[in-house]
Design a protein around this motif. Structure first.
Motif, PDB file in Angstrom:
ATOM      1  N   LYS B  31      39.165  44.440  39.681  1.00  0.00           N
ATOM      2  CA  LYS B  31      39.191  44.589  40.984  1.00  0.00           C
ATOM      3  C   LYS B  31      40.406  44.508  41.739  1.00  0.00           C
ATOM      4  N   LEU B  32      40.949  43.148  41.255  1.00  0.00           N
ATOM      5  CA  LEU B  32      42.169  42.781  42.047  1.00  0.00           C
ATOM      6  C   LEU B  32      43.157  43.963  41.942  1.00  0.00           C
ATOM      7  N   ALA B  33      43.215  44.013  40.464  1.00  0.00           N
ATOM      8  CA  ALA B  33      44.353  45.062  40.013  1.00  0.00           C
ATOM      9  C   ALA B  33      44.183  46.307  40.860  1.00  0.00           C
ATOM     10  N   ALA B  34      43.103  46.763  41.062  1.00  0.00           N
ATOM     11  CA  ALA B  34      42.808  48.156  41.868  1.00  0.00           C
ATOM     12  C   ALA B  34      42.866  47.955  43.296  1.00  0.00           C
ATOM     13  N   GLY B  35      43.143  46.722  43.857  1.00  0.00           N
ATOM     14  CA  GLY B  35      43.345  46.589  45.224  1.00  0.00           C
ATOM     15  C   GLY B  35      41.985  46.503  45.839  1.00  0.00           C
ATOM     16  N   GLN B  36      41.063  46.225  45.140  1.00  0.00           N
ATOM     17  CA  GLN B  36      39.769  46.413  45.740  1.00  0.00           C
ATOM     18  C   GLN B  36      39.069  45.185  46.239  1.00  0.00           C
ATOM     19  N   ALA B  37      39.830  43.942  45.883  1.00  0.00           N
ATOM     20  CA  ALA B  37      39.156  42.660  46.120  1.00  0.00           C
ATOM     21  C   ALA B  37      40.437  41.591  46.692  1.00  0.00           C
ATOM     22  N   GLU B  38      40.275  40.700  47.272  1.00  0.00           N
ATOM     23  CA  GLU B  38      41.159  39.655  47.884  1.00  0.00           C
ATOM     24  C   GLU B  38      41.188  38.414  46.728  1.00  0.00           C
ATOM     25  N   LEU B  39      42.232  37.899  46.540  1.00  0.00           N
ATOM     26  CA  LEU B  39      42.319  36.804  45.677  1.00  0.00           C
ATOM     27  C   LEU B  39      41.423  35.702  46.314  1.00  0.00           C
ATOM     28  N   GLU B  55      52.535  37.258  44.586  1.00  0.00           N
ATOM     29  CA  GLU B  55      53.931  38.064  44.655  1.00  0.00           C
ATOM     30  C   GLU B  55      53.823  39.256  44.085  1.00  0.00           C
ATOM     31  N   ALA B  56      52.824  39.370  43.043  1.00  0.00           N
ATOM     32  CA  ALA B  56      52.508  40.665  42.345  1.00  0.00           C
ATOM     33  C   ALA B  56      51.807  41.416  43.017  1.00  0.00           C
ATOM     34  N   SER B  57      50.738  40.716  43.884  1.00  0.00           N
ATOM     35  CA  SER B  57      49.959  41.819  44.603  1.00  0.00           C
ATOM     36  C   SER B  57      50.282  41.951  46.054  1.00  0.00           C
ATOM     37  N   ALA B  58      51.414  41.531  46.449  1.00  0.00           N
ATOM     38  CA  ALA B  58      52.136  41.570  47.704  1.00  0.00           C
ATOM     39  C   ALA B  58      52.212  43.200  47.967  1.00  0.00           C
ATOM     40  N   PRO B  59      52.176  43.805  49.114  1.00  0.00           N
ATOM     41  CA  PRO B  59      52.226  45.198  49.514  1.00  0.00           C
ATOM     42  C   PRO B  59      53.440  45.765  49.073  1.00  0.00           C
TER      43      PRO B  59
END
Lengths: 497, 449
Positions: B31-39, B55-59
């Motif tokens: 879900k994180l990878a798909a941008g559907q969840a928050e860390l 860093e990796a999930s920053a927009p």
């Protein structure tokens, strides 16, 4: 830091399409990259601009866009010629709005005759446009196709409801059709397939995805065009590889906001209208528009300059001329023809018959005025050459009254010291005024300083070039030729003053 | 640099505690990878993993806020190249350039116009956003006076432009706590200005000699732990500026190239002397990826078209624009004026109300909430049908405003007339024109009795 940015991968290209022949021929399409992305693909043909004209004098146009055409709106032929000759239209869209069954409901025969007259009068291609009433359009455009069989015209809008009849006509007369669908990629593709199945080659189809004006659905047109272009270029969808037309003029100018008067919130009415039309055009160009249907000459000029600068295209010659003229007007450098008129009125010894700007390539920034001496009844017409920019001039040439072929009076050409420009310390030019002049034995108080102060837009010393009297007269004769010539301006100019 | 689900999974505690609301750590990672969840939903993730993941999930394009409070301007944060892929989110800011060598009266006039211009469209306020103050005199006193003046006028969303770091330092101090955009870091002053931005918590712009130089500068600033960066690629010619904008957007989104993952600032005011051409040039950067667009002139005749274009392009294509349900009075209607009804799709509303207005026939226009669908679509979706319209007509209060009982429905929805007749027993249902353009003749022939 080396920046290595991925290039878009393209697999298809837009089909190139040519309409008309000879000097006025129009070729669009052929691009292999997204709009203006000239760094990663070819755009062999620049987007082209057509001017919209109507088959009757419109009664509901905004003042600002009626103004440039008000002398010709009653006559579609004169209108088309003005659009072509003065405003450099790449093609003419003749909107047969009078055939609207909910409006004037004129007959197909009448409309076809108008179309034929216009096709005959212009050298650029003609796009004959219906009223979006499938049934009536089928009747009218079929007739148009028949009557205009000798001209390579385009017809539209062809919709799903009348594509059979109009597709057949297109095949019979080898016409280009504009396929119109309501802002939907699938419908656009389907109509292209239907036409193609009838035998109309894709090379003869222009896609009209329906255009929304600024504030009135522009975003829908923008996105559907981006999607179609993506399908054409990156997914090699052959059925969508046709050039686009954006019929934007009326969508902009019919809106409330384009017609509102000048006020503090909405700003100057004319500039606002021009910008609304220009911005609609730039938005659609960025979505891939190949053909634009526009109205206001100044908006057209802006968009031409935009296309040329953004895409690195050469400006058409006609547009260059118009650009130079409008630039000078903006800077107030042009001897606004009315200023000559004013200064001559002050003189009161002669009467202005007609004033025109000198053709730009002959003498940029100059104007000539045809005057009649009033002090002496026996005097004939005079022609005043007003030398803007370089020096004050009052060289006058006399001719026989009411004859087209002017004969110059033999008199000595004497350069006067007053004509010499003096350069003052600021680098601005100032011109000494010649208050009055004798010529051919008559007292004619002639032109005053007919130029606004400041820098001339470019130095052009036509007097310097016209070294002796012979050349001087040749300049004048050339001006006369332009004055009465076929090529310059409208029918009116051909009539003797 | 986006991480795959598996890569993320390796950094998670792998306890399957389910406190994040997802059955397993693996599913959460996906879900994180798909941008559907928050860390933040995971209470046990280690700080080290958090930093890496953040860093990796920053927009891919950093959202940057300039200014504070309600008038703050947020730019960047875009996630797509074409608006139909999802939507563009943060509208580019439209800015006005003021220099400290301008005549005082001119400055007053320009700022007054800037403040006063505002347009209301489908419930949205269209305004210019930001004032760019430029030090061209080289006189710090003069520049500071200008900053004070503008701030005192209540204009607090600013770009401060100067070539001299010391002038900028003073100006930032004078501006106080309003987070102006500092313009601009170059090779010569990047450390000094970076420090200034860091100390004052201000966003900072870089001005590159070209794209590569701009990327170098943003990298230097990022090394200094600065995050709110705006890019000027240095282009002052429309063609180069356009190509740079395409490159910046692709670099950020396709190549995930961090040094160009910032919003841009662009200066049509430096590209031409013709104010009309300037606006025409500016219009390029609305669909094509501008962040802040600086103009030399903001007036009704250019701000209106430009801000409407911006509204159009930044409308979410997944959600149609809609107007509010209710009764709209056009041309001062009275008890004998016609009543028309249509859907609340913004385009339908604009066209119908515009046509009614230009017909000069006083009329009542009822707008039924159809969730932004056009008449035909709404009819197909059951939102513009008799049993939806009838209750609205009865309850909206139109019956108290008119004597007659005639209602005009859109020609496109002619099929509902029978049903509506049954539902609205005391009303006479009339079928109007299909096309907006035919409303005027229709209304002119309309009679109450």
């Amino acid at each position: 830091m080396p920046v290595d940015i991925s290039k878009q991968q393209y697999t298809g290209s837009v089909k190139a399409l040519t309409v008309g022949s000879g000097e006025g021929a129009l070729t669009v399409g052929g691009e292999t990259a997204f709009p203006f992305c000239t760094f990663e693909g070819e755009t062999p043909n620049s987007p082209k601009i057509g001017i919209q004209i109507l088959d009757y004098a419109p009664d509901d146009w905004a003042e600002a866009c009626l103004e440039p055409y008000k002398d010709v709106v009653a006559d579609p032929v004169a209108w088309a010629k003005k659009a072509q000759d003065e405003y450099g239209a790449d093609f003419i869209q003749l909107w047969l709005k009078s055939t609207d069954p909910n409006g004037l409901n004129r007959s197909a025969d009448e409309a076809a005759q108008t179309a034929k007259a216009v096709a005959e009068a212009v050298s650029v291609p003609l796009l004959v446009w219906g009223t979006n009433n499938a049934e009536k359009d089928a009747e009218v455009l079929s007739k148009v196709a028949e009557v205009c069989a000798d001209y390579d015209i385009m017809i539209g809008p062809v919709s799903e409801d009348n594509h059979k009849q109009l597709g057949a006509q297109a095949l019979a007369y080898n016409l280009t059709v504009v396929a119109n669908t309501p802002i939907d990629i699938n419908l656009a593709k389907q109509l292209n397939i239907l036409l193609n199945n009838l035998g109309v080659p894709l090379e003869k189809i222009i896609i009209d995805p329906t255009t929304g004006g600024l504030g009135y659905g522009l975003e829908y047109s923008f996105s559907v065009m981006e999607r179609i272009r993506q399908a054409a270029l990156t997914q090699d969808d052959e059925k969508l590889q046709c050039p686009f037309i954006s019929n934007l003029a009326d969508e902009v100018w019919k809106t409330k906001e384009a017609k509102m008067p000048t006020d503090s919130q909405m700003g100057d009415a004319k500039t606002r209208g021009i910008l609304m039309e220009s911005l609609t055009a730039t938005t659609l160009l960025n979505a891939g528009a190949d053909l634009l249907v526009m109205r206001h000459p100044e908006a057209i000029l802006q968009v031409r300059q935009y296309i040329s600068q953004l895409g690195g295209f050469e400006m058409p010659k006609s547009a260059k001329k118009a650009a130079a003229k409008s630039k000078r007007a903006a800077e107030g450098v042009v001897p606004a023809a009315s200023r000559i008129a004013d200064s001559l009125k002050e003189g009161a010894l002669c009467e202005v018959v007609q004033i025109m700007d000198m053709p730009v390539d002959l003498a940029p920034g100059h104007a000539i005025a045809l005057i009649k001496c009033v002090e002496d009844d026996s005097a004939g017409d005079g022609l005043v050459l007003s030398a803007g920019g370089s020096a004050l001039s009052d060289e006058t040439v006399r001719g026989e009254q009411k004859t087209e072929q002017k004969e110059t009076v033999k008199e000595e050409f004497k350069p006067e010291s007053e004509w010499t420009p003096v350069e003052n310390i600021t680098g601005d030019y100032e011109y000494k005024l010649g208050k009055s002049k004798d010529f051919a034995g008559k007292t004619v108080k002639l032109i005053q300083d007919n130029y606004d102060k400041g820098h001339p837009e470019e130095k052009f010393d036509w007097r310097g070039r016209a070294g002796d009297r012979e050349e001087m007269l040749r300049q004048v004769t050339t001006s006369l030729h332009y004055w009465y010539g076929e090529g310059y301006g409208s029918e009116k100019r051909k009539k003797p003053a | 640099m986006a991480l795959s689900g598996i890569q993320i999974f390796k950094m998670l505690p792998n306890t399957n505690c389910q406190e994040c609301g997802v059955p397993t750590c693996m599913a959460f990672a996906m879900k994180l990878a798909a941008g559907q969840a928050e860390l933040d939903s995971c209470p046990y993730v280690s700080d080290e993993a958090r930093e890496k993941l953040e860093e990796a999930s920053a927009p891919p394009i950093r959202p940057v806020v300039i200014g504070t409070g309600d008038s703050a301007l947020k730019v960047g944060g875009e996630t797509v190249i074409f608006r139909h892929e999802k939507t563009f989110v943060n509208k580019p800011g439209i800015g006005l350039l003021i220099t400290d060598t301008m005549d005082e009266a001119e400055v007053d006039k320009k700022l007054k116009t800037f403040k006063e211009l505002e347009y209301d469209r489908v419930g949205m306020k269209l305004k210019a956003d930001i004032v760019a103050l430029k030090d061209t005199s080289g006189d710090p006193e003069k520049f500071l006076k200008l900053v004070e003046k503008v701030k005192n006028m209540g204009l607090t969303t600013l770009v401060l432009m100067s070539d001299k770091p010391e002038v900028l330092a003073k100006a930032v101090k004078a501006a106080g706590d309003i987070r102006p955009l500092i313009y601009a870091a170059t090779d010569e002053n990047v450390e000094e200005l970076g420090k200034l931005a860091l100390e004052n918590n201000c966003p900072i712009a870089v001005r590159g000699k070209d794209l590569e130089n701009a990327a170098e500068l943003t990298s230097k600033l990022a090394d200094m732990k600065l995050k709110d960066i705006v890019i000027d690629t240095g282009a002052r010619e429309i063609r180069q500026a356009f190509q740079d904008h395409i490159a910046v957007r692709r670099a950020a989104l396709v190549d995930k190239f961090r040094p160009l993952g910032f919003p841009t600032i662009v200066f049509p005011c430096d590209m031409t002397d013709d104010p009309i051409q300037e606006t025409v040039f500016a219009s390029t950067f609305i669909p094509k990826y501008g962040g802040i667009i600086i103009l030399s002139e903001v007036d009704g005749h250019n701000l209106f078209p430009l801000s409407v274009q911006r509204m159009n392009i930044y409308t979410d294509p997944q959600r149609p624009m809609a107007t509010t349900e209710g009764i709209y009075e056009i041309n001062n209607p009275d008890e004998n004026s016609p009543v028309l009804i249509t859907s609340n799709f913004a385009l339908t509303y604009f066209i119908v109300s515009g046509e009614v207005e230009s017909s000069r026939v006083p009329s009542w226009l009822l707008i039924k909430d159809t969730e932004g669908l056009s008449v035909l679509t709404a009819w197909a979706a059951g939102k513009f049908v008799a049993d939806a319209i009838a209750p609205f007509v009865k309850k909206c209060g139109i019956e108290d405003k008119i004597k007659h009982r005639k209602i005009v429905i859109p020609g496109a929805a002619a099929t509902i007339s029978g049903d509506l007749d049954e539902e609205l027993t005391d009303w006479e249902v009339q079928i109007g024109p299909r096309e907006g353009a035919h409303i005027t003749p229709f209304l002119k022939n309309w009679k109450a009795a």
